[in-house]
Scaffold this motif. Structure first.
Motif, PDB file in Angstrom:
ATOM      1  N   ALA A  63      34.423  41.388  35.205  1.00 18.32           N
ATOM      2  CA  ALA A  63      35.107  40.094  35.289  1.00 18.32           C
ATOM      3  C   ALA A  63      34.766  39.497  36.646  1.00 18.32           C
ATOM      4  CB  ALA A  63      36.615  40.288  35.163  1.00 18.32           C
ATOM      5  N   GLN A  64      34.620  38.165  36.692  1.00 22.20           N
ATOM      6  CA  GLN A  64      34.202  37.528  37.954  1.00 22.20           C
ATOM      7  C   GLN A  64      35.141  36.401  38.345  1.00 22.20           C
ATOM      8  OE1 GLN A  64      30.104  36.285  37.784  1.00 22.20           O
ATOM      9  NE2 GLN A  64      29.461  38.309  38.448  1.00 22.20           N
ATOM     10  N   TRP A  65      35.326  36.283  39.641  1.00 22.52           N
ATOM     11  CA  TRP A  65      36.091  35.157  40.189  1.00 22.52           C
ATOM     12  C   TRP A  65      35.190  34.457  41.207  1.00 22.52           C
ATOM     13  CZ3 TRP A  65      40.220  32.465  38.968  1.00 22.52           C
ATOM     14  CH2 TRP A  65      40.729  31.568  39.922  1.00 22.52           C
ATOM     15  N   ASN A  66      34.894  33.180  40.965  1.00 25.58           N
ATOM     16  CA  ASN A  66      33.970  32.431  41.834  1.00 25.58           C
ATOM     17  C   ASN A  66      32.686  33.220  42.094  1.00 25.58           C
ATOM     18  OD1 ASN A  66      35.559  30.187  41.973  1.00 25.58           O
ATOM     19  ND2 ASN A  66      36.630  30.822  43.832  1.00 25.58           N
ATOM     20  N   GLY A  67      32.158  33.860  41.052  1.00 31.08           N
ATOM     21  CA  GLY A  67      30.857  34.518  41.140  1.00 31.08           C
ATOM     22  C   GLY A  67      30.882  35.922  41.729  1.00 31.08           C
ATOM     23  N   LYS A  68      32.065  36.379  42.163  1.00 31.57           N
ATOM     24  CA  LYS A  68      32.158  37.749  42.705  1.00 31.57           C
ATOM     25  C   LYS A  68      32.859  38.636  41.680  1.00 31.57           C
ATOM     26  CE  LYS A  68      33.812  38.965  46.878  1.00 31.57           C
ATOM     27  NZ  LYS A  68      33.169  39.951  47.722  1.00 31.57           N
ATOM     28  N   THR A  69      32.421  39.903  41.626  1.00 36.72           N
ATOM     29  CA  THR A  69      32.868  40.779  40.544  1.00 36.72           C
ATOM     30  C   THR A  69      34.119  41.581  40.909  1.00 36.72           C
ATOM     31  OG1 THR A  69      30.578  40.926  39.855  1.00 36.72           O
ATOM     32  CG2 THR A  69      32.028  42.640  39.015  1.00 36.72           C
ATOM     33  N   ALA A  70      34.940  41.832  39.905  1.00 34.91           N
ATOM     34  CA  ALA A  70      36.154  42.641  40.076  1.00 34.91           C
ATOM     35  C   ALA A  70      35.813  43.932  40.819  1.00 34.91           C
ATOM     36  CB  ALA A  70      36.746  42.971  38.711  1.00 34.91           C
ATOM     37  N   GLY A  71      36.598  44.250  41.817  1.00 36.80           N
ATOM     38  CA  GLY A  71      36.374  45.481  42.576  1.00 36.80           C
ATOM     39  C   GLY A  71      35.631  45.244  43.875  1.00 36.80           C
ATOM     40  N   SER A  72      35.047  44.031  44.018  1.00 37.86           N
ATOM     41  CA  SER A  72      34.278  43.758  45.238  1.00 37.86           C
ATOM     42  C   SER A  72      35.082  42.941  46.251  1.00 37.86           C
ATOM     43  CB  SER A  72      32.965  43.040  44.904  1.00 37.86           C
ATOM     44  OG  SER A  72      33.232  41.734  44.436  1.00 37.86           O
ATOM     45  N   GLU A  96      41.798  47.385  44.261  1.00 35.91           N
ATOM     46  CA  GLU A  96      41.740  46.827  42.909  1.00 35.91           C
ATOM     47  C   GLU A  96      41.636  47.915  41.839  1.00 35.91           C
ATOM     48  OE1 GLU A  96      39.043  43.266  42.582  1.00 35.91           O
ATOM     49  OE2 GLU A  96      38.462  43.964  44.558  1.00 35.91           O
ATOM     50  N   ASP A  97      42.555  47.859  40.896  1.00 32.74           N
ATOM     51  CA  ASP A  97      42.460  48.700  39.700  1.00 32.74           C
ATOM     52  C   ASP A  97      41.750  47.852  38.640  1.00 32.74           C
ATOM     53  OD1 ASP A  97      42.830  49.938  37.267  1.00 32.74           O
ATOM     54  OD2 ASP A  97      44.872  50.606  37.684  1.00 32.74           O
ATOM     55  N   CYS A  98      40.463  48.171  38.424  1.00 30.17           N
ATOM     56  CA  CYS A  98      39.612  47.365  37.529  1.00 30.17           C
ATOM     57  C   CYS A  98      39.424  48.050  36.171  1.00 30.17           C
ATOM     58  CB  CYS A  98      38.236  47.165  38.158  1.00 30.17           C
ATOM     59  SG  CYS A  98      38.277  46.619  39.860  1.00 30.17           S
ATOM     60  N   ALA A  99      40.311  48.984  35.835  1.00 31.32           N
ATOM     61  CA  ALA A  99      40.127  49.777  34.617  1.00 31.32           C
ATOM     62  C   ALA A  99      39.985  48.918  33.362  1.00 31.32           C
ATOM     63  CB  ALA A  99      41.295  50.748  34.457  1.00 31.32           C
ATOM     64  N   GLN A 100      40.556  47.691  33.409  1.00 29.20           N
ATOM     65  CA  GLN A 100      40.512  46.841  32.214  1.00 29.20           C
ATOM     66  C   GLN A 100      39.611  45.622  32.408  1.00 29.20           C
ATOM     67  OE1 GLN A 100      44.560  45.997  30.927  1.00 29.20           O
ATOM     68  NE2 GLN A 100      45.110  48.156  30.880  1.00 29.20           N
ATOM     69  N   ALA A 101      38.861  45.587  33.511  1.00 21.95           N
ATOM     70  CA  ALA A 101      38.200  44.312  33.871  1.00 21.95           C
ATOM     71  C   ALA A 101      36.730  44.465  34.217  1.00 21.95           C
ATOM     72  CB  ALA A 101      38.955  43.677  35.027  1.00 21.95           C
ATOM     73  N   LEU A 134      45.021  43.165  34.929  1.00 24.36           N
ATOM     74  CA  LEU A 134      45.558  43.518  33.614  1.00 24.36           C
ATOM     75  C   LEU A 134      44.916  42.718  32.480  1.00 24.36           C
ATOM     76  CD1 LEU A 134      47.900  45.451  32.613  1.00 24.36           C
ATOM     77  CD2 LEU A 134      49.264  43.371  32.407  1.00 24.36           C
ATOM     78  N   TYR A 135      44.637  43.403  31.414  1.00 28.36           N
ATOM     79  CA  TYR A 135      44.060  42.843  30.176  1.00 28.36           C
ATOM     80  C   TYR A 135      42.631  42.313  30.362  1.00 28.36           C
ATOM     81  CZ  TYR A 135      49.067  42.832  28.962  1.00 28.36           C
ATOM     82  OH  TYR A 135      50.378  43.182  28.768  1.00 28.36           O
ATOM     83  N   GLY A 136      42.108  42.404  31.634  1.00 24.65           N
ATOM     84  CA  GLY A 136      40.738  41.932  31.879  1.00 24.65           C
ATOM     85  C   GLY A 136      40.656  40.672  32.717  1.00 24.65           C
ATOM     86  N   GLN A 137      41.822  40.246  33.296  1.00 26.82           N
ATOM     87  CA  GLN A 137      41.851  38.974  34.044  1.00 26.82           C
ATOM     88  C   GLN A 137      41.716  39.190  35.548  1.00 26.82           C
ATOM     89  OE1 GLN A 137      45.580  36.697  32.775  1.00 26.82           O
ATOM     90  NE2 GLN A 137      46.249  38.796  32.498  1.00 26.82           N
ATOM     91  N   VAL A 138      40.855  38.421  36.200  1.00 21.80           N
ATOM     92  CA  VAL A 138      40.913  38.312  37.666  1.00 21.80           C
ATOM     93  C   VAL A 138      41.253  36.859  38.001  1.00 21.80           C
ATOM     94  CG1 VAL A 138      39.375  40.187  38.378  1.00 21.80           C
ATOM     95  CG2 VAL A 138      38.399  37.992  37.837  1.00 21.80           C
ATOM     96  N   ARG A 139      42.110  36.701  38.968  1.00 24.08           N
ATOM     97  CA  ARG A 139      42.603  35.355  39.325  1.00 24.08           C
ATOM     98  C   ARG A 139      42.890  35.249  40.794  1.00 24.08           C
ATOM     99  NH1 ARG A 139      45.840  31.631  35.885  1.00 24.08           N
ATOM    100  NH2 ARG A 139      45.038  31.990  33.808  1.00 24.08           N
TER     101      ARG A 139
END
Ligand SMILES: Cc1ncc(COP(=O)(O)O)c(C=O)c1O
Length: 365
Positions: free
Chosen positions: A163-172, A155-160, A132-137
Motif C-alpha cells: 500500500a502506498q501513501w504519496n508514492g511511499k510504501t507501507a513500512g517505509s 508500522e504493523d503492515c501485516a494487512q497492507a 488495518l484492512y490494507g489502508q495507509v493514510r
C-alpha cells in the motif's frame, strides 16, 4: 458459496510456478537461511523502497524482533490500537514493553491521533500504527506527530502489502515496518512467514542476530534471541507469488470499487473510500451494520461467506482487561467490533461474484 478466500481457485500457471520453486529448493539440499531467503529479502526491500528486509518466522515475531532491536522493552510504553489482530499487542508484551491502547476513528477504523495524544506519557517510546484492512493514510501527519513528541513511529503492515501513501510504501515511514506472510495475507506463503523492513542497516543486522538465537557468528551468542527464521521453501514460494502481487492487488481494487459503487442499503454503512489510488490494498472489505449478526446470517443463506475482524477488541480479551488506555475510553473500537463484517474481496472473484455479493447486501431488510 462465495468464499472469503479461495486458494484452490488460484490460476494453474501460479500453481505450476510454485511447484517449480518447491522443486528448486528440494533439489538444492539447503533449507534454512540460504540463497532463496537472501534473494527474497533483496526483492522485498526493493519493492518496499527501503535498504533492508529481514525474513523472520511470522508477523508477530517481526514486531517483537523490531522492538527488541530498538531496545524498547521493560518500562517502555508503546501506543497502539485495540482494533487489530491479537498478535500486534502480544508482540509488544513479549518484547517486555507495555502496550497502551488508543481509540480509533470510526470512519476508517484506524488510530485516532487525538486519542493517541491522550495516551502519551513520560514512558511513551513509540506509536505502533496498524494499517488495518490494507489502508495507509495521512502518513506525513503521523511522522510529524511522532517527531513532535520525541517518540518513534513503527508500522504493523501485516494487512497492507505494498500500500502506498504519496508514492511511499507501507513500512517505509516508520523506523521499521513489520510484515506477515501468513497464507491469507495479500502476499502469503504456504505456511507461516514474516519480515521486518527498515532503512537502518544496524537495526537490520540486530534483527538478523535476534531471529537466530542471538547468534552473531556461528556459536557466538552476544544476546538472547528467538528461533524465528523464514525458511527456504517459504522464501522461494514468496518470490514466486510476489510476481503476481500487483495483478492480485489490482483485482482487489476492482472488487472494492464495485462494492463502493454498488452497495446501497440504509442498514449497511461502508468505511471511508481510499484517499489515493494506491493507498488501500483491500486485504479485507469491511461493512458496518447495527444488525451485523442478522446480516451475516442473511449473506450465508444467499451463498456469501463472511468473517468478523475483529469481534472482541483487545482490551476486552481476558489477559488484556487491565491494559492502560485512553482515559476517555475506547468507545469507537467497541462499537466497531459490534458492527463490523468482512465480505469476500479477493483476486479469484469474478465480476458476477461481486455483483452477487452486492445484490445480496442490497436485499437485506
Ligand atoms: C494486523 C496484524 N498484525 C500482526 C499479525 C501477525 O502475523 P502472523 O500471523 O504472521 O504472526 C497479523 C496476522 O494475523 C495481523 O493481521
Amino acid at each position: 458459496m462465495i468464499l472469503i478466500n479461495d486458494f484452490k481457485a488460484e490460476p494453474e500457471e501460479l500453481r505450476v510456478a510454485e511447484l517449480t520453486a518447491m522443486e528448486r529448493v528440494l533439489r538444492s539440499g539447503w533449507y534454512v537461511l540460504g540463497n532463496e531467503l537472501q534473494t527474497f529479502e533483496q526483492a522485498w526491500a526493493r519493492r518496499c523502497g527501503v535498504a533492508n528486509a529481514v525474513g523472520v518466522g511470522n508477523g508477530m515475531d517481526a514486531i517483537e524482533i523490531g522492538l527488541r532491536g530498538l531496545d524498547i522493552g521493560p518500562g517502555d510504553e508503546v501506543i497502539t490500537t485495540p482494533m487489530t489482530a491479537f498478535a500486534t499487542v502480544l508482540a509488544i508484551i513479549r518484547a517486555g514493553a507495555i502496550p497502551v491502547l488508543a481509540d480509533i476513528d470510526p470512519d476508517t477504523a484506524l488510530l485516532d491521533p487525538a486519542s493517541v495524544e491522550r495516551c502519551i506519557s513520560s514512558k511513551t517510546k513509540a506509536v505502533l500504527l496498524v494499517h488495518l484492512y490494507g489502508q495507509v493514510r495521512e502518513m506525513e501527519s503521523w511522522v510529524a506527530f511522532c517527531q513532535r513528541h520525541g517518540i518513534v513511529l513503527l508500522e504493523d503492515c501485516a494487512q497492507a502489502h505494498l500500500a502506498q501513501w504519496n508514492g511511499k510504501t507501507a513500512g517505509s515511514f516508520g523506523i521499521f515496518g513489520a510484515y506477515s506472510f501468513y497464507p491469507t495475507k495479500n502476499l502469503g506463503a504456504l505456511g507461516d512467514g514474516g519480515a521486518l523492513i527498515c532503512e537502518d542497516t544496524e537495526l537490520a543486522q540486530r534483527a538478523a542476530v535476534l531471529r537466530n538465537y542471538g547468534q552473531s557468528v556461528r556459536y557466538q551468542h552476544p544476546t538472547l534471541g528467538l528461533n524465528s527464521r523464514l525458511d527456504e521453501l517459504q522464501a522461494a514460494l514468496l518470490l514466486t507469488r510476489l510476481e503476481w502481487l500487483e495483478d492480485f492487488t489490482e483485482r482487489r481494487r476492482q472488487i472494492a470499487g464495485a462494492y463502493h459503487a454498488g452497495i446501497a442499503n440504509s442498514a449497511v454503512r461502508l468505511l471511508a473510500a481510499p484517499m489515493q489510488a494506491h493507498s488501500h490494498v483491500h486485504h479485507l472489505f469491511v461493512v458496518l451494520s447495527r444488525q451485523r449478526d442478522r446480516l451475516a446470517q442473511h449473506l450465508k443463506e444467499t451463498g456469501v461467506q463472511t468473517l468478523v475482524h475483529y469481534p472482541v477488541p483487545i482490551h476486552m480479551q481476558p489477559p488484556c482487561i487491565e491494559l492502560h488506555r485512553d482515559p476517555n475510553g475506547l468507545r469507537s473500537a467497541e462499537q466497531h467490533a459490534a458492527q463490523c463484517l468482512s465480505i469476500p474481496c479477493h483476486p479469484q472473484m469474478s465480476d458476477a461474484d461481486a455483483a452477487k455479493v452486492i445484490e445480496s447486501i442490497n436485499a437485506f431488510k
